[in-house]
Design a protein around this motif. Structure first.
Motif, PDB file in Angstrom:
ATOM      1  N   GLY A 204     -20.008   0.932 -12.514  1.00  0.00           N
ATOM      2  CA  GLY A 204     -20.651   1.072 -11.207  1.00  0.00           C
ATOM      3  C   GLY A 204     -21.683   0.000 -10.909  1.00  0.00           C
ATOM      4  O   GLY A 204     -22.277  -0.010  -9.839  1.00  0.00           O
ATOM      5  N   LYS A 205     -21.908  -0.923 -11.858  1.00  0.00           N
ATOM      6  CA  LYS A 205     -22.963  -1.925 -11.654  1.00  0.00           C
ATOM      7  C   LYS A 205     -22.470  -3.324 -11.958  1.00  0.00           C
ATOM      8  O   LYS A 205     -23.234  -4.162 -12.398  1.00  0.00           O
ATOM      9  CB  LYS A 205     -24.142  -1.618 -12.572  1.00  0.00           C
ATOM     10  CG  LYS A 205     -24.813  -0.297 -12.307  1.00  0.00           C
ATOM     11  CD  LYS A 205     -25.969  -0.107 -13.252  1.00  0.00           C
ATOM     12  CE  LYS A 205     -26.569   1.272 -13.064  1.00  0.00           C
ATOM     13  NZ  LYS A 205     -27.652   1.536 -13.990  1.00  0.00           N
TER      14      LYS A 205
ATOM     15  N   SER C  17     -30.029  -8.898  -3.315  1.00  0.00           N
ATOM     16  CA  SER C  17     -30.109  -7.491  -2.893  1.00  0.00           C
ATOM     17  C   SER C  17     -31.148  -6.754  -3.733  1.00  0.00           C
ATOM     18  O   SER C  17     -31.836  -5.856  -3.254  1.00  0.00           O
ATOM     19  CB  SER C  17     -28.739  -6.823  -2.966  1.00  0.00           C
ATOM     20  OG  SER C  17     -28.363  -6.633  -4.305  1.00  0.00           O
ATOM     21  N   LEU C  18     -31.269  -7.176  -5.002  1.00  0.00           N
ATOM     22  CA  LEU C  18     -32.304  -6.597  -5.852  1.00  0.00           C
ATOM     23  C   LEU C  18     -33.694  -6.882  -5.272  1.00  0.00           C
ATOM     24  O   LEU C  18     -34.568  -6.012  -5.248  1.00  0.00           O
ATOM     25  CB  LEU C  18     -32.178  -7.218  -7.247  1.00  0.00           C
ATOM     26  CG  LEU C  18     -32.668  -6.433  -8.447  1.00  0.00           C
ATOM     27  CD1 LEU C  18     -32.138  -5.022  -8.420  1.00  0.00           C
ATOM     28  CD2 LEU C  18     -32.255  -7.137  -9.731  1.00  0.00           C
ATOM     29  N   GLU C 228     -32.915  -0.078 -11.516  1.00  0.00           N
ATOM     30  CA  GLU C 228     -33.142  -1.515 -11.642  1.00  0.00           C
ATOM     31  C   GLU C 228     -34.224  -1.988 -10.669  1.00  0.00           C
ATOM     32  O   GLU C 228     -35.028  -2.850 -10.999  1.00  0.00           O
ATOM     33  CB  GLU C 228     -31.850  -2.294 -11.393  1.00  0.00           C
ATOM     34  CG  GLU C 228     -31.060  -2.613 -12.644  1.00  0.00           C
ATOM     35  CD  GLU C 228     -30.179  -1.452 -13.091  1.00  0.00           C
ATOM     36  OE1 GLU C 228     -30.337  -0.352 -12.514  1.00  0.00           O
ATOM     37  OE2 GLU C 228     -29.361  -1.634 -14.004  1.00  0.00           O
ATOM     38  N   ALA C 229     -34.219  -1.407  -9.469  1.00  0.00           N
ATOM     39  CA  ALA C 229     -35.229  -1.815  -8.483  1.00  0.00           C
ATOM     40  C   ALA C 229     -36.631  -1.470  -8.982  1.00  0.00           C
ATOM     41  O   ALA C 229     -37.568  -2.264  -8.848  1.00  0.00           O
ATOM     42  CB  ALA C 229     -34.956  -1.140  -7.142  1.00  0.00           C
ATOM     43  N   PHE C 230     -36.786  -0.293  -9.598  1.00  0.00           N
ATOM     44  CA  PHE C 230     -38.080   0.069 -10.177  1.00  0.00           C
ATOM     45  C   PHE C 230     -38.482  -0.930 -11.249  1.00  0.00           C
ATOM     46  O   PHE C 230     -39.630  -1.364 -11.324  1.00  0.00           O
ATOM     47  CB  PHE C 230     -38.023   1.468 -10.809  1.00  0.00           C
ATOM     48  CG  PHE C 230     -38.317   2.566  -9.841  1.00  0.00           C
ATOM     49  CD1 PHE C 230     -39.485   2.535  -9.097  1.00  0.00           C
ATOM     50  CD2 PHE C 230     -37.453   3.624  -9.677  1.00  0.00           C
ATOM     51  CE1 PHE C 230     -39.768   3.548  -8.204  1.00  0.00           C
ATOM     52  CE2 PHE C 230     -37.726   4.623  -8.779  1.00  0.00           C
ATOM     53  CZ  PHE C 230     -38.876   4.594  -8.045  1.00  0.00           C
ATOM     54  N   MET C 250     -35.512 -13.718 -11.981  1.00  0.00           N
ATOM     55  CA  MET C 250     -35.412 -13.729 -13.435  1.00  0.00           C
ATOM     56  C   MET C 250     -34.269 -12.827 -13.898  1.00  0.00           C
ATOM     57  O   MET C 250     -33.452 -13.227 -14.734  1.00  0.00           O
ATOM     58  CB  MET C 250     -36.741 -13.244 -14.011  1.00  0.00           C
ATOM     59  CG  MET C 250     -36.858 -13.386 -15.498  1.00  0.00           C
ATOM     60  SD  MET C 250     -38.522 -12.912 -16.016  1.00  0.00           S
ATOM     61  CE  MET C 250     -38.291 -11.180 -16.276  1.00  0.00           C
ATOM     62  N   PHE C 251     -34.203 -11.609 -13.310  1.00  0.00           N
ATOM     63  CA  PHE C 251     -33.146 -10.695 -13.725  1.00  0.00           C
ATOM     64  C   PHE C 251     -31.771 -11.209 -13.319  1.00  0.00           C
ATOM     65  O   PHE C 251     -30.814 -11.098 -14.075  1.00  0.00           O
ATOM     66  CB  PHE C 251     -33.374  -9.302 -13.146  1.00  0.00           C
ATOM     67  CG  PHE C 251     -34.371  -8.513 -13.926  1.00  0.00           C
ATOM     68  CD1 PHE C 251     -34.097  -8.145 -15.224  1.00  0.00           C
ATOM     69  CD2 PHE C 251     -35.587  -8.170 -13.385  1.00  0.00           C
ATOM     70  CE1 PHE C 251     -35.013  -7.436 -15.974  1.00  0.00           C
ATOM     71  CE2 PHE C 251     -36.518  -7.467 -14.110  1.00  0.00           C
ATOM     72  CZ  PHE C 251     -36.232  -7.098 -15.408  1.00  0.00           C
TER      73      PHE C 251
END
Lengths: 400, 245, 603
Positions: A204-205, C17-18, C228-230, C250-251
């Motif tokens: 899903g990712k 988007s992140l 992931e956003a957190f 970075m991610f």
């Protein structure tokens, strides 16, 4: 065996003969699946089992009793599935447990069924462990397992000239297991192939752009894809735009199933070797009748999930008929070797390992009128893609 | 007899030396005021004495033991009490439990997990609260206290360890004039009883000259004067530093 | 060489988007201090609304841009509506309570989305211009990804201009830096909060609509991105938009290159990076201002239990002891699960209440306990009592080791590090198949009889919960609370705050481990889902729902949450909507938790 219910039933029959004889207590099937977690598969699946139950009941039921399916949502968590299975057995007094989508839910239910000495019929869970390493006598499984899916695809893949292979699969049991079998079976048939790389996107990712570029960099001749659902759409789009699939063979598990093929739309890559369900093109009487009945009942076309749900209930009805009783030991004898009708044609549960011989279709993807479809397909009967009985017995015994 | 001997103590933040190598002594039972204009380095000096900030160099000798770079809790345990510029108490506890906690710490009972704390050191806590005049509010949550009472509670917390040296950073800041002299007198009375030395900073020069045995004056990180109040009052360097700011 | 360049660009586009998600999240947190769990839902709504709009528009770039902006605006409006109808009423509540409310919103939106758009994935058919690629160093690179790469810095610039050059931005910064001061200056916090929430939601919606050409609108997107956003927000530094930008870049890059080097690391990569960054910079890359602890420390005391409630409690325990006689088997299993949940919630409460340490990863200890028990049985063929001993011992020992380096952190940063640790445990459980059985778990861990086992659960849960309560009121508990209220004061009376916290961490971990061990036997198996984020959230919800300021609260929360959840699952297919609306209603009715609300209604 004189159970409490039959005693009550007899008493009622004496008091009000006609009403009781017309309405014996239904046979209850406790069904559990990931309705909220995987709605795109499980909602058509629910329609499928509803249709089967209706048809069976309309033609007089099983052993003179109606089938009643009581359904629960496991939310995708095995611990919830186990608790709800307890509720179905103890509160709803179901006679048989069925269902499951995720492999670990299936395994948890199978183990629970063994603990409680009741039958569990797995529909969708594909894990090999369910009938082999962790198999037990109370568990039967309908669909072709990851081993069988891999074996069906390897048969075609071995014909390809490709020597350098890469794999991309979701980073969880289903992906790991499919890749493992595909590698083992293909290497056995074609000692000249090498697997030069693998990608394991989180389910899903998927980071599709990076995954596609990483695969392309390995310059493979062929790709095994195990991703599905939203990940697959993402992977195919990036792959198309970046030219990953140009001049390369792709072998892809489940991609021919309507649930996964339709979202690809006019971007369906052509020539992928896939397992799936070329719905409208399968013109056997069983499939045609199934689609027609499904359309009438739900005003929609069935998906692979619908076939699984429908066949699951048909197989349960057949097993109970053959057992002639709801006693667990008799049911096991009845289900072992029971033959049942499915939209794909007749199938049966092997006595050896309780694996269903339901097959699936193997073919190639193609694009017609802006829609993806399967061409050059054939039905691969599950019975033909299983290891030898000795191997199976060894696997089952290793579980102890 | 010398209790605290500070030698050549220094601390820089980002290349800017806030305390630039100061030395001074405090004798047993002595009350010493540390004064100076804002930014003189008084609070940094206090925080080093208390272990909250690690000095760059220098020695802090308490009874001959160098406690520079010790952690605050260790410094507390060898007998240094501390009051903060902005009262620091345990806001969610009652006044009594504040003191009780300090007594638990003093008696090293904080690792006892399986007995109730609610009847521990009650008499001792009551006595301390009596002495600082907080018995009437002992069962109130300390977040409901008036500021003057909070400062009294701080004093009780600092004294609960029966310290040999009490460090009070502006003990009367933010208080009304009446409260100020009351708290100041209380502090003096309590320390005189126990022969506890006090080092305090204070902006109110009246209070300084009235209560201190000796006065230290800092400016721009260095010690510019030291002596009895009368001598400091007439020291031209001190006057220049104060008028200059 | 060309591969490196292409992969670098891919990393940049993957970051966009992140960044849009996390920028919205970080602005919302800065001004309102709300940890918005529903942010992923807003992202998902952006995608669905975008799909509905864009499939009806002509397929050229101008209309595409217009449609995406319209989707962002619509999502912004939804965000404003959530703020005005719900969150606005909760700003005076304890800060994490809003997390509870947004979790309810997230649940409700999941079912509403399914109702409105149906279960199927909705891919946006790509117009030819969206499919095109440009050739860079001999490799195809998607033209749309180039566009995305440009959008990231463009949005960052726009946001920085907004924050630094406008009055609105000045107010946002003032509120982010010092809420009290901003209030004193007469800033209208209501309007500001609403507009900031709308802005953040709009950014999430923009992010959701912009992924459409690469993917589809589907029901799993909300949970796929929220964690992931957190992570990005925390690594960037809470409240810092530039930090969020840097962290997402970075991610994006580490992900793009990480999967080439270690393809199997996809489950843990971001969490390992976060753990490393927070160990070096405890406030993230650009977070310089200290963020106040998300639990207002100088709040209320953890209240003692009145003798009447104790009497009621012990009567209930006695009643439960007779349950095997009169309670049907299934309800006995529900009661078993409730008892385990009570212990689990109690263990988290010791950390969060007196300890002042929030945990977003409490499932780690639960899972470690469950796996330890199961492995003790499977590998050593040990009897159940020994396995139940192994659970708290193993979880407690790991908790000491982990606690040793997290107690330096505070507030949300500490919480996120616990999350990172839980995710690493989860990934290990899922991938070390030789030990843990992978996703298929460990089966066949059944107790020898269900009634004797019930008494094991009853006695161990009650004893451990009682012990936890006892610890809260012990000298240790008092010292721990003191260290939470004022670390400086605690140190200067001779208390080592870090050691107290470490001990609390270990006790909490051990108790949660025991709960996990019991749970392994009650379900007969152990799976990675025991360690998943969802489990951690469940425990957090129980404690928050019950109320953090009472020792009874978490118990009430555990009973209410577990019982209600089980009931909903067997009665309705729309359990998420029902549970979400119930949580929202409870939050609005009892902003200080169930136990607090009950006390208030009596006085």
């Amino acid at each position: 065996m004189l159970t409490r219910r039959t005693v009550l039933g007899t008493t009622a029959a004496l008091a009000v003969p006609t009403a009781a004889r017309a309405q014996p207590a239904p046979i209850r099937i406790g069904e559990i699946n990931s309705y909220s977690a995987i709605p795109s598969f499980t909602l058509p699946y629910r329609n499928g089992w509803q249709l089967a139950a209706d048809q069976i009941n309309a033609s007089g039921g099983v052993l003179g009793r109606k089938l009643e399916v009581i359904s629960r949502d496991d939310t995708g968590k095995p611990q919830d599935a186990v608790r709800l299975a307890g509720e179905l057995l103890d509160e709803q007094k179901v006679d048989i447990l069925a269902g499951g989508y995720l492999s670990n839910v299936g395994l948890a239910l199978s183990d629970f069924a063994q603990q409680r000495k009741r039958l569990y019929i797995a529909g969708e869970p594909l894990s090999d462990a369910l009938v082999w390493q962790k198999g037990n006598r109370y568990c039967f499984r309908l669909r072709p397992s990851t081993y069988m899916q891999a074996a069906m695809l390897v048969q075609e893949a071995a014909k390809l000239p490709a020597k350098r292979w890469v794999t991309v699969a979701p980073n969880y049991e289903y992906g790991l297991s499919t890749v493992k079998w595909f590698k083992a079976l293909l290497s056995a048939k074609r000692p000249d192939v090498t697997f030069v790389g693998e990608q394991w996107p989180a389910l899903g990712k998927i980071d599709a752009g990076a995954t596609v570029a990483a695969l392309a960099e390995l310059k493979p001749d062929a790709i095994l894809n195990v991703t599905f659902g939203p990940d697959l759409t993402n992977f195919v789009r990036q792959g198309n735009t970046r030219g990953l699939f140009e001049n390369r063979s792709v072998v892809s598990v489940l991609t021919g199933e309507p649930e996964y093929l339709e979202p690809l739309g006019d971007e369906t890559p052509e020539g992928w070797i896939v397992t799936g369900y070329p719905r409208a093109q399968v013109t056997t009487p069983a499939n045609t009748a199934f689609i027609a009945a499904y359309k009438t009942r739900f005003n929609a076309v069935p998906g692979m999930g619908s076939v699984v749900g429908y066949s699951l209930i048909q197989s349960i009805a057949a097993g109970i008929r053959r057992a002639g009783s709801l006693d667990a030991d008799k049911l096991i004898d009845g289900f072992s070797g029971a033959t049942f009708e499915t939209p794909f044609g007749p199938a049966s549960y092997r006595a050896l390992d309780h694996q269903g011989t339901l097959g699936t279709f193997v073919g190639k993807t193609a694009l017609r009128d802006g829609k993806g479809m399967m061409v050059d397909w054939h039905y691969a009967d599950g019975a033909a893609y299983l290891p030898s009985d000795q191997e199976v017995l060894a696997l089952r015994q290793s579980a102890g | 007899m010398t209790l605290l001997a500070v030698r050549n103590l220094a601390k820089a933040f980002g290349g800017n030396e806030v305390v630039a190598g100061i030395s001074f002594d405090v004798a047993i039972g002595e009350i010493v005021a540390l004064i100076g204009p804002n930014g003189a380095g008084k609070s940094t000096c206090f925080n080093m004495l208390n272990g909250q900030i690690r000095p760059d160099r220098g020695a802090i000798l308490l009874d001959g033991t160098d406690i520079a770079a010790w952690s605050p809790d260790r410094i507390c345990r060898i007998g240094v009490g501390r009051g903060f510029q902005i009262a620091a108490t345990f806001g969610s506890l009652t006044v009594r439990d504040n003191v009780r906690t300090a007594l638990i710490a003093r008696h090293r009972a904080m690792w006892r997990c399986f007995r109730s704390a609610s009847n521990m050191f009650t008499a001792e806590a009551g006595a301390l609260l009596d002495r600082v005049g907080l018995s009437r509010v002992a069962d109130q949550s300390c977040s409901t206290l008036a500021y003057g009472d909070l400062k009294r509670l701080e004093l009780a917390l600092a004294l609960s360890n029966q310290p040999r040296l009490l460090l009070m950073d502006e003990p009367t800041a933010g208080m009304t004039r009446a409260d100020r002299s009351a708290v100041m007198d209380l502090m003096l009375a309590l320390t005189r009883e126990t022969q506890c030395a006090v080092l305090f900073t204070e902006h109110d020069t009246d209070a300084v000259f009235r209560t201190a045995d000796r006065v230290l004056v800092m400016d721009k990180g260095t010690m510019i004067a030291e002596g009895v109040p009368a001598a400091i009052r007439s020291n031209p360097a001190v006057r220049a530093a104060y008028l200059g700011c | 060489m060309s591969f490196l360049a292409i992969q670098f660009l891919t990393g940049l586009s993957g970051a966009v988007s992140l960044f849009l998600m996390s920028a919205g999240l970080t602005i919302i947190f800065g001004v309102t201090r709300v940890v918005n769990f529903a942010h992923g839902s807003l992202y998902m709504l952006g995608a669905y609304i975008g799909w509905s709009i864009l499939t009806r528009l002509p397929h050229d770039p101008i209309w595409f841009a217009g449609g995406v902006i319209a989707a962002a605006l619509a999502t912004g409006c939804i965000g404003a509506a959530i703020e005005m109808t719900l969150l606005r009423r909760l700003y005076r509540a304890p800060e994490l309570f809003q997390l509870l409310a947004t979790f309810g919103v997230m649940l409700a939106i999941q079912d509403l989305t399914l109702l409105v758009w149906g279960p199927n994935d909705l891919p946006l058919p790509r117009a030819p211009w969206l499919r095109g690629s440009v050739t860079i160093l001999g490799e195809h690179f998607p033209a749309y990804d180039l566009l995305l790469i440009a959008i990231g810095p463009a949005v960052l610039t726009a946001l920085l201009l907004l924050l630094n050059r406008t009055r609105f931005g000045m107010l946002i910064r003032a509120c982010t830096e010092n809420r009290d001061l901003a209030a004193a200056l007469g800033i209208n916090h209501r309007i500001l909060s609403t507009s900031v929430f709308a802005l953040g939601a709009g950014l999430a919606g923009l992010g959701g609509a912009l992924v459409l050409p690469d993917s589809s609108a589907n029901t799993q997107m909300d949970l796929a991105v929220i964690v992931e956003a957190f992570v990005v927000v925390v690594v960037g530094g809470m409240g810092s938009v530039t930090g969020a930008f840097l962290a997402s870049l970075m991610f994006g890059e580490l992900q793009a290159f990480g999967i080439v080097l270690i393809p199997g690391a996809t489950l843990v990569l971001v969490f390992i990076i976060m753990a490393v960054v927070l160990s070096i910079r405890p406030r993230g890359l650009l977070g310089d201002a200290p963020v106040p602890s998300a639990i207002s420390a100088a709040g209320k005391p953890v209240r003692p239990v009145s003798s009447r409630i104790q009497l009621v409690g012990w009567s209930l325990v006695v009643l439960a002891a007779t349950a095997p006689i009169w309670l049907p088997a299934y309800w006995l299993s529900v009661l078993t699960e409730i008892l385990i949940a009570v212990l689990l919630a109690g263990s988290l409460h010791l950390m969060m209440g007196p300890g002042g340490m929030i945990s977003f990863g409490h499932a780690a200890w639960f899972g470690l306990g469950a796996y330890s028990s199961a492995l003790t049985v499977r590998m050593l063929s040990a009897p159940m009592p020994l396995a139940l001993l192994a659970a708290p011992v193993a979880a407690g020992l790991v908790a000491i080791a982990f606690g040793w380096f997290v107690v330096r952190l505070s507030g949300v940063y500490l919480a996120m590090l616990t999350l990172a640790f839980a995710q690493i445990v989860w990934a290990a459980a899922a991938q070390w198949s030789w030990l843990t059985g992978g996703d298929d778990g460990i089966l066949g861990v059944w107790p020898s009889g269900s009634v004797p086992f019930f008494y094991w659960v009853l006695s161990l849960s009650v004893a451990a919960t009682w012990l936890l309560q006892r610890i809260t009121r012990s000298p240790f508990g008092l010292a721990l609370t003191a260290a939470r209220d004022s670390e400086a004061r605690a140190l200067s009376i001779g208390l080592r705050a870090d050691r107290l916290r470490m001990a609390a961490f270990a006790m909490s971990g051990a108790a949660a481990g025991l709960a996990g061990g019991l749970f392994a036997f009650s379900t007969g198996s152990v799976f990675p889902t025991y360690v998943a984020v969802g489990k951690s959230v469940d425990v957090l919800l129980m404690v928050l729902l019950g109320g953090i300021n009472t020792v009874i609260g978490p118990i009430a929360g555990a009973v209410a949450y577990t019982g209600f959840y089980d009931l909903l699952l067997q009665t309705t297919s729309m359990w998420r909507l029902a549970l979400g609306l119930t949580i929202i209603t409870l939050v609005l009715a009892f902003p200080d938790g169930l136990a607090g609300g009950w006390r208030r209604s009596r006085s």
